[in-house]
Structures are given as C-alpha cells and as structure tokens.
Write an enzyme that holds these catalytic residues in place. Sequence first.
Site, PDB file in Angstrom:
ATOM      1  N   THR A 129       0.730  -1.214   0.122  1.00 51.77           N
ATOM      2  CA  THR A 129       0.281  -0.003  -0.082  1.00 51.77           C
ATOM      3  C   THR A 129       0.799   1.373   0.015  1.00 51.77           C
ATOM      4  O   THR A 129       1.917   1.207   0.586  1.00 51.77           O
ATOM      5  CB  THR A 129      -0.982   0.090   1.344  1.00 51.77           C
ATOM      6  OG1 THR A 129      -1.472   1.177   1.457  1.00 51.77           O
ATOM      7  CG2 THR A 129      -0.043  -0.238   2.500  1.00 51.77           C
ATOM      8  N   ASP A 130       0.213   2.311  -0.330  1.00 53.86           N
ATOM      9  CA  ASP A 130       0.981   3.672  -0.286  1.00 53.86           C
ATOM     10  C   ASP A 130       1.130   4.146   1.081  1.00 53.86           C
ATOM     11  O   ASP A 130       1.942   5.101   1.289  1.00 53.86           O
ATOM     12  CB  ASP A 130       0.221   4.625  -1.303  1.00 53.86           C
ATOM     13  CG  ASP A 130      -1.184   5.003  -0.997  1.00 53.86           C
ATOM     14  OD1 ASP A 130      -1.888   4.317  -0.122  1.00 53.86           O
ATOM     15  OD2 ASP A 130      -1.849   5.752  -1.722  1.00 53.86           O
ATOM     16  N   GLU A 131       0.194   3.499   2.008  1.00 54.76           N
ATOM     17  CA  GLU A 131       0.096   4.291   3.300  1.00 54.76           C
ATOM     18  C   GLU A 131       1.550   3.918   4.003  1.00 54.76           C
ATOM     19  O   GLU A 131       1.723   4.819   5.006  1.00 54.76           O
ATOM     20  CB  GLU A 131      -0.958   3.273   3.952  1.00 54.76           C
ATOM     21  CG  GLU A 131      -2.321   3.639   3.576  1.00 54.76           C
ATOM     22  CD  GLU A 131      -3.368   3.843   4.581  1.00 54.76           C
ATOM     23  OE1 GLU A 131      -3.255   3.628   5.707  1.00 54.76           O
ATOM     24  OE2 GLU A 131      -4.680   3.577   4.056  1.00 54.76           O
TER      25      GLU A 131
ATOM     26  N   TYR B 275      -2.095  -0.312  11.217  1.00 53.27           N
ATOM     27  CA  TYR B 275      -2.119  -1.089   9.732  1.00 53.27           C
ATOM     28  C   TYR B 275      -0.859  -0.751   8.747  1.00 53.27           C
ATOM     29  O   TYR B 275      -0.108  -1.597   8.151  1.00 53.27           O
ATOM     30  CB  TYR B 275      -3.477  -0.756   9.101  1.00 53.27           C
ATOM     31  CG  TYR B 275      -3.258  -0.972   7.381  1.00 53.27           C
ATOM     32  CD1 TYR B 275      -3.656  -2.145   7.337  1.00 53.27           C
ATOM     33  CD2 TYR B 275      -3.385  -0.149   6.509  1.00 53.27           C
ATOM     34  CE1 TYR B 275      -3.316  -2.641   5.893  1.00 53.27           C
ATOM     35  CE2 TYR B 275      -3.249  -0.360   5.290  1.00 53.27           C
ATOM     36  CZ  TYR B 275      -3.447  -1.676   4.822  1.00 53.27           C
ATOM     37  OH  TYR B 275      -3.419  -1.909   3.574  1.00 53.27           O
TER      38      TYR B 275
ATOM     39  N   LYS C 203       2.038  -3.338   7.289  1.00 52.34           N
ATOM     40  CA  LYS C 203       2.320  -3.412   5.846  1.00 52.34           C
ATOM     41  C   LYS C 203       3.779  -2.945   5.854  1.00 52.34           C
ATOM     42  O   LYS C 203       4.517  -3.721   4.850  1.00 52.34           O
ATOM     43  CB  LYS C 203       1.292  -2.631   4.965  1.00 52.34           C
ATOM     44  CG  LYS C 203       0.059  -3.202   4.907  1.00 52.34           C
ATOM     45  CD  LYS C 203      -0.468  -4.517   4.520  1.00 52.34           C
ATOM     46  CE  LYS C 203      -0.031  -4.506   2.997  1.00 52.34           C
ATOM     47  NZ  LYS C 203      -0.398  -5.848   2.467  1.00 52.34           N
TER      48      LYS C 203
HETATM   49  P1  NAD Z   1      -9.749  -7.304   1.973  1.00 46.26           P
HETATM   50  O1  NAD Z   1      -9.574  -7.013   3.569  1.00 46.26           O
HETATM   51  O2  NAD Z   1     -10.926  -6.934   1.432  1.00 46.26           O
HETATM   52  O3  NAD Z   1      -9.396  -8.792   1.835  1.00 46.26           O
HETATM   53  C1  NAD Z   1      -8.123  -9.554   2.666  1.00 46.26           C
HETATM   54  C2  NAD Z   1      -8.543 -10.981   2.434  1.00 46.26           C
HETATM   55  O4  NAD Z   1      -7.552 -11.773   3.005  1.00 46.26           O
HETATM   56  C3  NAD Z   1      -9.659 -11.432   2.781  1.00 46.26           C
HETATM   57  O5  NAD Z   1     -10.321 -12.495   1.821  1.00 46.26           O
HETATM   58  C4  NAD Z   1      -9.488 -12.415   4.109  1.00 46.26           C
HETATM   59  O6  NAD Z   1     -10.237 -13.226   4.555  1.00 46.26           O
HETATM   60  C5  NAD Z   1      -7.901 -12.738   3.803  1.00 46.26           C
HETATM   61  N1  NAD Z   1      -7.190 -12.743   4.935  1.00 46.26           N
HETATM   62  C6  NAD Z   1      -6.806 -12.300   6.005  1.00 46.26           C
HETATM   63  N2  NAD Z   1      -6.169 -12.800   6.778  1.00 46.26           N
HETATM   64  C7  NAD Z   1      -5.431 -13.924   6.332  1.00 46.26           C
HETATM   65  C8  NAD Z   1      -4.771 -14.842   6.661  1.00 46.26           C
HETATM   66  N3  NAD Z   1      -4.263 -14.860   7.749  1.00 46.26           N
HETATM   67  N4  NAD Z   1      -4.488 -15.843   5.703  1.00 46.26           N
HETATM   68  C9  NAD Z   1      -5.012 -16.019   4.617  1.00 46.26           C
HETATM   69  N5  NAD Z   1      -6.155 -15.033   4.123  1.00 46.26           N
HETATM   70  C10 NAD Z   1      -6.508 -14.100   4.977  1.00 46.26           C
HETATM   71  O7  NAD Z   1      -8.497  -6.379   1.700  1.00 46.26           O
HETATM   72  P2  NAD Z   1      -8.184  -5.834   0.249  1.00 46.26           P
HETATM   73  O8  NAD Z   1      -8.681  -4.278   0.202  1.00 46.26           O
HETATM   74  O9  NAD Z   1      -8.641  -6.729  -1.077  1.00 46.26           O
HETATM   75  O10 NAD Z   1      -6.692  -5.809  -0.031  1.00 46.26           O
HETATM   76  C11 NAD Z   1      -5.736  -6.765  -0.424  1.00 46.26           C
HETATM   77  C12 NAD Z   1      -4.242  -6.481  -0.153  1.00 46.26           C
HETATM   78  O11 NAD Z   1      -4.185  -5.163  -1.053  1.00 46.26           O
HETATM   79  C13 NAD Z   1      -3.901  -6.022   1.148  1.00 46.26           C
HETATM   80  O12 NAD Z   1      -2.417  -6.704   1.370  1.00 46.26           O
HETATM   81  C14 NAD Z   1      -3.947  -4.518   1.171  1.00 46.26           C
HETATM   82  O13 NAD Z   1      -2.953  -4.231   2.425  1.00 46.26           O
HETATM   83  C15 NAD Z   1      -3.521  -4.226  -0.022  1.00 46.26           C
HETATM   84  N6  NAD Z   1      -3.947  -2.964  -0.461  1.00 46.26           N
HETATM   85  C16 NAD Z   1      -5.207  -2.654  -0.744  1.00 46.26           C
HETATM   86  C17 NAD Z   1      -5.904  -1.388  -0.959  1.00 46.26           C
HETATM   87  C18 NAD Z   1      -7.121  -0.933  -0.761  1.00 46.26           C
HETATM   88  O14 NAD Z   1      -7.568   0.112  -1.206  1.00 46.26           O
HETATM   89  N7  NAD Z   1      -8.237  -1.758  -0.561  1.00 46.26           N
HETATM   90  C19 NAD Z   1      -4.722  -0.444  -1.679  1.00 46.26           C
HETATM   91  C20 NAD Z   1      -3.595  -0.977  -1.617  1.00 46.26           C
HETATM   92  C21 NAD Z   1      -3.074  -1.996  -1.069  1.00 46.26           C
HETATM   93  O1  DAU Z   2      -4.204   3.733   0.462  1.00 40.41           O
HETATM   94  C1  DAU Z   2      -4.481   2.670   0.367  1.00 40.41           C
HETATM   95  C2  DAU Z   2      -5.295   2.105   1.618  1.00 40.41           C
HETATM   96  O2  DAU Z   2      -6.805   2.665   1.115  1.00 40.41           O
HETATM   97  C3  DAU Z   2      -5.394   0.619   1.684  1.00 40.41           C
HETATM   98  O3  DAU Z   2      -3.925   0.310   2.064  1.00 40.41           O
HETATM   99  C4  DAU Z   2      -6.085  -0.089   2.843  1.00 40.41           C
HETATM  100  O4  DAU Z   2      -6.373  -1.349   2.932  1.00 40.41           O
HETATM  101  C5  DAU Z   2      -7.570   0.916   2.687  1.00 40.41           C
HETATM  102  O5  DAU Z   2      -8.572   0.435   3.372  1.00 40.41           O
HETATM  103  C6  DAU Z   2      -7.460   2.250   2.329  1.00 40.41           C
HETATM  104  O6  DAU Z   2      -7.369   2.970   3.373  1.00 40.41           O
HETATM  105  P1  DAU Z   2      -8.014   4.229   3.860  1.00 40.41           P
HETATM  106  O7  DAU Z   2      -7.940   4.454   5.379  1.00 40.41           O
HETATM  107  O8  DAU Z   2      -7.554   5.424   2.970  1.00 40.41           O
HETATM  108  O9  DAU Z   2      -9.575   3.895   3.256  1.00 40.41           O
HETATM  109  P2  DAU Z   2     -10.863   4.060   3.891  1.00 40.41           P
HETATM  110  O10 DAU Z   2     -12.006   3.840   2.905  1.00 40.41           O
HETATM  111  O11 DAU Z   2     -11.305   3.534   5.206  1.00 40.41           O
HETATM  112  O12 DAU Z   2     -11.032   5.684   4.137  1.00 40.41           O
HETATM  113  C7  DAU Z   2     -10.787   6.471   3.100  1.00 40.41           C
HETATM  114  C8  DAU Z   2     -10.884   8.077   3.744  1.00 40.41           C
HETATM  115  O13 DAU Z   2     -12.332   8.366   3.967  1.00 40.41           O
HETATM  116  C9  DAU Z   2      -9.947   8.180   4.832  1.00 40.41           C
HETATM  117  O14 DAU Z   2      -9.395   9.704   4.735  1.00 40.41           O
HETATM  118  C10 DAU Z   2     -10.874   8.084   5.971  1.00 40.41           C
HETATM  119  C11 DAU Z   2     -12.190   8.671   5.471  1.00 40.41           C
HETATM  120  N1  DAU Z   2     -13.335   7.893   6.021  1.00 40.41           N
HETATM  121  C12 DAU Z   2     -13.554   6.723   6.113  1.00 40.41           C
HETATM  122  C13 DAU Z   2     -14.691   6.043   6.500  1.00 40.41           C
HETATM  123  C14 DAU Z   2     -14.563   4.503   6.904  1.00 40.41           C
HETATM  124  C15 DAU Z   2     -14.458   8.958   6.504  1.00 40.41           C
HETATM  125  O15 DAU Z   2     -14.198   9.952   6.546  1.00 40.41           O
HETATM  126  N2  DAU Z   2     -15.491   8.333   7.078  1.00 40.41           N
HETATM  127  C16 DAU Z   2     -15.464   6.705   7.336  1.00 40.41           C
HETATM  128  O16 DAU Z   2     -16.979   6.256   7.717  1.00 40.41           O
END
Ligand code: NAD
Ligand code: DAU
Length: 352
Positions: free
Chosen positions: A132-134, A158, A162
């Site tokens: 992730t970019d975080e 988180y 990562k």
């Molecule tokens: P998600 O939470 O939707 O899915 C995570 C999946 O991993 C789920 O299916 C869960 O059951 C599985 N999981 C959790 N713990 C596990 C374990 N110990 N063993 C096997 N499976 C397990 O997450 P996502 O949003 O699909 O993110 C996927 C990946 O991409 C993560 O590594 C996250 O850090 C990264 N990522 C997410 C975003 C985003 O915006 N969602 C952006 C950049 C990177």
């Molecule tokens: O940047 C990549 C990341 O993006 C991934 O690594 C994470 O897995 C993914 O969850 C996401 O993280 P964020 O914290 O940015 O996503 P989230 O959707 O939780 O929040 C997006 C923005 O909105 C953040 O600034 C927090 C804000 N927010 C979120 C929720 C859930 C609100 O204002 N209200 C809310 O109820």
Amino acid sequence: MILTTGGAGFIGSNFVLDWCALNGEPVINLDKLTYAGNLENLASLRDNPKHVFVHGDIGDIELVRRLLQEYQPRAVVNFAAESHVDRSIHGPGEFIQTNIVGTFHLLEAVREYWGALPDDRKAAFRFLHVSTDEVYGSLGKDDPAFRETNRYEPNSPYSASKAASDHLVRAYHHTYGLPVLTTNCSNNYGPYHFPEKLIPLCIHNALAGKPLPIYGDGQQIRDWLYVKDHCSAIRRVLEAGQLGEVYNVGGWNEKANLDVVRTLCAILDELSPRADGQSYATQITFVTDRPGHDRRYAIDATRLERELGWKPAETFETGIRKTVQWYLDNQEWVQNVTSGSYRAWVGQQYGA
Ligand code: NAD
Ligand code: DAU
C-alpha cells in the site's frame, strides 16, 4: 499455475476473477475467510476447474508447504492481510499476526520450496507482494506524490504492519535471493468492496437512509484507482517486473473525501433518486476524526508507466459510475455481507 493468498477479499477476488477470464492458467486461492473474505465474490467460478479454493491461513506453514508441494506454482501473489485502518486502531493484534507474522511464515515456506526447484523453474519463479501507499506516511498539500524512493513513515498500526511485511519481503530478496516483486498501490474502489470502507459504506448508508459519516473536515485527500486497474498492474509487474524492485501503482486521481462522497450522492440522485426528491447529500454528517488520520496520499506511478508500459483504463469519473451501478445491481451481495458481525463493527465504530 499460480497461488494467490487473500483471493476471497476485495482486490484478491477481482484479481482471481480477471485472471480466470483472461488466462488459461489455473489459480490456487488460499484464504482464511475472515469477516472480509467472502466466497460469494467467487460464485461465478464454482464450476471452473481452473480455480481451486483452499480455506486456510498464510501463517499455517505446514499447510502452505503442502500446497506448494502439491500444486508446484510458478508464482505466489500475496494479497492476504488485515486491511482496514479503523479496525487496526481498535485492535492491532490481528494486523501484527497476519500482516507481519503471517507474511513471515509464508515467506519461509516459499523460500524452502523455491530453494529446492530445478534451476530453470527457480529462475522463472516470482513472489509478488501486494502492498500500500500508506507505508510512505502522509503528504503535505504541496508535496510531490510518493515515489518508490520515498522513505517509509507509516502512521497507523495497519500501515506499520504492512511496512514491516514489505521489509521482510525485501530482506528475503537481499539475503536469500528470493525473486520478489512489491507493488505499493493507492486507494482502490470497485465491485466487492466491503462496506466498512468509505465508498461502499456511503453507497450502502445512502440507500438505507442513514448518515454518510465524514471524518473531521472531510478535506483529507486519497488517490483513487479502479480495482480492475490495480489488477492489470499486478499482472504486468508479475509478467515483466525487475526482480527485487518496487512499483508504485496509482491512477492520478487525487480527491478530497467530501468531494468523493458528494460525487457518489450526485450519481445516486440520478440513478436511484430518493422518494422525497431530496438529494442524498443531505445525509452527509461530520463525525469525530480518525486518530492519527493521514492528511494526503498521492502516488507517482511514472516508473510503472515508463518501464512496463502500464496505464489505468478508467478515470475516476468512469470508474465511480460503474461502481455505483454495481452496488445498485448487487443489493443482495450487500445485504449478505452487512448481516451478522458487520453490525457489531458499525455499532462499535459509529455508535447508534
Ligand atoms: P480485504 O480486507 O478486502 O481482503 C483481505 C483478504 O485476506 C480476505 O479475503 C481475508 O479473508 C484474507 N485474509 C486475512 N487474513 C488472512 C490470513 N491470515 N490468511 C489467509 N487469508 C487471510 O483487503 P483488500 O482491500 O482486498 O486488500 C488486499 C491487499 O491489498 C492487502 O494486502 C492490502 O494491504 C492491499 N491494498 C489494499 C488497498 C485498498 O484500497 N483496498 C490499496 C492498496 C493495497
Ligand atoms: O491507500 C491505500 C489504503 O486505502 C489501503 O492500504 C487500505 O487497505 C484501504 O483500506 C484504504 O485505506 P483508507 O484508510 O484510505 O480507506 P478508507 O476507505 O477507510 O478511508 C478513506 C478516507 O475516508 C480516509 O481519509 C478516511 C475517510 N473516512 C473513512 C470512513 C470509513 C471517512 O471520512 N468516514 C468513514 O466512515
């Protein structure tokens, strides 16, 4: 064949669905099925022999060893993680366990398997770690977007977990020569996004007549990428990425949270107007800010475009419209994932 982990979650399931649609190569999908994992996302693959689902934990080294021996994959793509920042604030334990310890066990099993492969298969093997970019921390208003050379400054449990997993992956390349690739992507949105995250939460709450919770002043900036574009970037890096290297993935779509939610409301007003004729924007509600909330993320994806020729196919405008339409068309999926433990989470995070 390839082995994916976390392929029943949001990004992983989109990746597996696209992989099976575009590719003749089978995929073994290892997922623990936490609250975020959902086999319904993969329902269209139920009778597809190219997809093998295995219920299990990346931290279960014996299981991963067995899978690697049995299926002999040419690559592992690691999506498995605890992914929600707010949950990491309430309880970091699972994040340390899966994102750090789990990744370590996975790397150990893969290192053992890879080390015993014949030379040609050893050279062709890849371990792609999805990150992730975080990990880069928070940007000021005028700072340049994150590049691969930015220093790591994770701010939440988180992102710290990562960051630790990224370091382990890097170390396994430098120390043992494991052929790794890492992608650091910005915020994704699209189908099968669990409604604890901003975009699907607000679509769900809007249609349910509930408040659309905006943390703080809503001026925090995220850089949004349609999930299918993230998946195409991962395929491209897997295919042509340079070993040991890191690729930032992003769509050049920086938006303030409040603008994102207003855009959602405008699309919903058009596609599914409220019965009382008012805009969904009247449901926007400012709530207490997230502790340690990062102000701005932005990804510089120049390297991926210049070296590997990748570009996103969707703009924010096209992607967000598709996303809203998907949620309108898939209300049953939303109902199923928002029953049970989801309600307890919403109660804990947002109160009554
Ligand atoms: P998600 O939470 O939707 O899915 C995570 C999946 O991993 C789920 O299916 C869960 O059951 C599985 N999981 C959790 N713990 C596990 C374990 N110990 N063993 C096997 N499976 C397990 O997450 P996502 O949003 O699909 O993110 C996927 C990946 O991409 C993560 O590594 C996250 O850090 C990264 N990522 C997410 C975003 C985003 O915006 N969602 C952006 C950049 C990177
Ligand atoms: O940047 C990549 C990341 O993006 C991934 O690594 C994470 O897995 C993914 O969850 C996401 O993280 P964020 O914290 O940015 O996503 P989230 O959707 O939780 O929040 C997006 C923005 O909105 C953040 O600034 C927090 C804000 N927010 C979120 C929720 C859930 C609100 O204002 N209200 C809310 O109820």
